[in-house]
Write an enzyme that holds these catalytic residues in place. Structure first.
Site, PDB file in Angstrom:
ATOM      1  N   ASP A 142       0.873  -1.171   0.000  1.00  0.00           N
ATOM      2  CA  ASP A 142       0.000   0.000   0.000  1.00  0.00           C
ATOM      3  C   ASP A 142       0.908   1.218   0.000  1.00  0.00           C
ATOM      4  O   ASP A 142       1.964   1.206   0.640  1.00  0.00           O
ATOM      5  CB  ASP A 142      -0.917  -0.001   1.219  1.00  0.00           C
ATOM      6  CG  ASP A 142      -2.059   0.983   1.027  1.00  0.00           C
ATOM      7  OD1 ASP A 142      -2.694   0.959  -0.045  1.00  0.00           O
ATOM      8  OD2 ASP A 142      -2.311   1.809   1.931  1.00  0.00           O
ATOM      9  N   HIS A 167      10.052   4.959  -3.172  1.00  0.00           N
ATOM     10  CA  HIS A 167       9.485   4.342  -1.965  1.00  0.00           C
ATOM     11  C   HIS A 167       9.220   2.857  -2.210  1.00  0.00           C
ATOM     12  O   HIS A 167       9.546   2.014  -1.389  1.00  0.00           O
ATOM     13  CB  HIS A 167       8.207   5.091  -1.599  1.00  0.00           C
ATOM     14  CG  HIS A 167       7.241   5.267  -2.749  1.00  0.00           C
ATOM     15  ND1 HIS A 167       7.630   5.809  -3.953  1.00  0.00           N
ATOM     16  CD2 HIS A 167       5.934   4.942  -2.916  1.00  0.00           C
ATOM     17  CE1 HIS A 167       6.606   5.827  -4.786  1.00  0.00           C
ATOM     18  NE2 HIS A 167       5.554   5.298  -4.170  1.00  0.00           N
TER      19      HIS A 167
HETATM   20  P1  IMP Z   1      -1.772   1.816  -4.173  1.00  0.00           P
HETATM   21  O1  IMP Z   1      -0.691   1.550  -3.189  1.00  0.00           O
HETATM   22  O2  IMP Z   1      -1.575   1.073  -5.465  1.00  0.00           O
HETATM   23  O3  IMP Z   1      -3.140   1.678  -3.568  1.00  0.00           O
HETATM   24  O4  IMP Z   1      -1.598   3.337  -4.613  1.00  0.00           O
HETATM   25  C1  IMP Z   1      -2.147   4.384  -3.911  1.00  0.00           C
HETATM   26  C2  IMP Z   1      -2.112   5.675  -4.700  1.00  0.00           C
HETATM   27  O5  IMP Z   1      -0.962   6.420  -4.311  1.00  0.00           O
HETATM   28  C3  IMP Z   1      -2.003   5.525  -6.219  1.00  0.00           C
HETATM   29  O6  IMP Z   1      -3.269   5.412  -6.813  1.00  0.00           O
HETATM   30  C4  IMP Z   1      -1.326   6.826  -6.595  1.00  0.00           C
HETATM   31  O7  IMP Z   1      -2.262   7.855  -6.678  1.00  0.00           O
HETATM   32  C5  IMP Z   1      -0.419   7.085  -5.411  1.00  0.00           C
HETATM   33  N1  IMP Z   1       0.914   6.540  -5.649  1.00  0.00           N
HETATM   34  C6  IMP Z   1       1.500   5.486  -5.010  1.00  0.00           C
HETATM   35  N2  IMP Z   1       2.745   5.265  -5.485  1.00  0.00           N
HETATM   36  C7  IMP Z   1       2.926   6.181  -6.465  1.00  0.00           C
HETATM   37  C8  IMP Z   1       4.021   6.446  -7.341  1.00  0.00           C
HETATM   38  O8  IMP Z   1       5.067   5.779  -7.362  1.00  0.00           O
HETATM   39  N3  IMP Z   1       3.838   7.483  -8.186  1.00  0.00           N
HETATM   40  C9  IMP Z   1       2.729   8.234  -8.231  1.00  0.00           C
HETATM   41  N4  IMP Z   1       1.678   8.022  -7.457  1.00  0.00           N
HETATM   42  C10 IMP Z   1       1.780   6.994  -6.560  1.00  0.00           C
END
Ligand code: IMP
Length: 198
Positions: free
Chosen positions: A71, A180
């Protein structure tokens, strides 16, 4: 024989990235669909680590196999750490990636404190109840205008000061060397390697 792990994601890019990172450990990564464990998990946690563990545990229980989940999100100092765990849903369901980062830029108009970071938590749950966690963080700043069209999400507005570029202006390799997610996956692979040797 390789050990099978389910990666709790519908994102083909994340699956490929995880496969590449874990193949060196003799670990085979499969999708929830391949494991017959395509469960919808509500991200009700208040931290990235909690949400990652919720997903890993739910998929592990459904598949009867070890499951890995991640996440992540963007935390902006001037927005008290927001959008944080709400990054994917920022501004509501109707916005796309561009709509979300344009909303962020308008919320930051006139704001001189631009510091922000991306965070990523990786969690792994085993059928015997064991768990592993790892986290990664990348510090940067919110740009004044979008730059670059690589990557996804908030990449065009996330400036990496030492590169003088946004994530959206970096190649996939340059980004994952400092991102990250890259850091969290590397830390997780190391922990998993140690766990599997026991
Ligand atoms: P998840 O961890 O896939 O649920 O991502 C959560 C949200 O955080 C994504 O939909 C993006 O909006 C944002 N996000 C997470 N990692 C990145 C990244 O590496 N680049 C840009 N946005 C990110």
């Amino acid at each position: 024989m390789s050990e099978k792990f389910v990666l709790a994601t519908h994102n083909a890019g994340k699956l490929a990235e995880m496969k590449a990172i874990l193949s060196g450990l003799g670990v085979e990564v499969i999708s929830p669909a391949e494991a017959g464990a395509d469960v919808e998990v509500e991200e009700t946690g208040s931290t990235f680590a909690e949400n990652a563990m919720l997903k890993a545990k739910a998929v592990c229980a459904a598949a009867g196999l070890p499951a890995i989940a991640d996440d992540s999100g963007l935390c902006v100092d001037a927005l008290n750490g927001g959008p944080g765990v709400y990054s994917a849903r920022y501004g509501g369901e109707d916005l796309d990636d561009r709509g979300r980062y344009m909303l962020l830029l308008s919320g930051m108009r006139g704001q001189t404190t631009r510091a922000a970071h991306f965070s990523c938590a990786v969690a792994c749950a085993f059928p015997n109840g064991d768990t592993l966690t790892a986290e990664g963080r990348c510090d940067g700043a919110i740009a004044f205008a979008p730059m670059g069209d690589g990557g996804f999400g908030y990449d065009p507005v996330f400036l990496v000061p030492e590169k003088g570029k946004t994530f959206g202006q970096l190649s996939a390799e340059e980004k994952s060397a400092i991102s990250h997610r890259g850091k969290a996956l590397a830390a997780f692979a190391e922990k998993l390697g140690t766990y599997l040797q026991k």
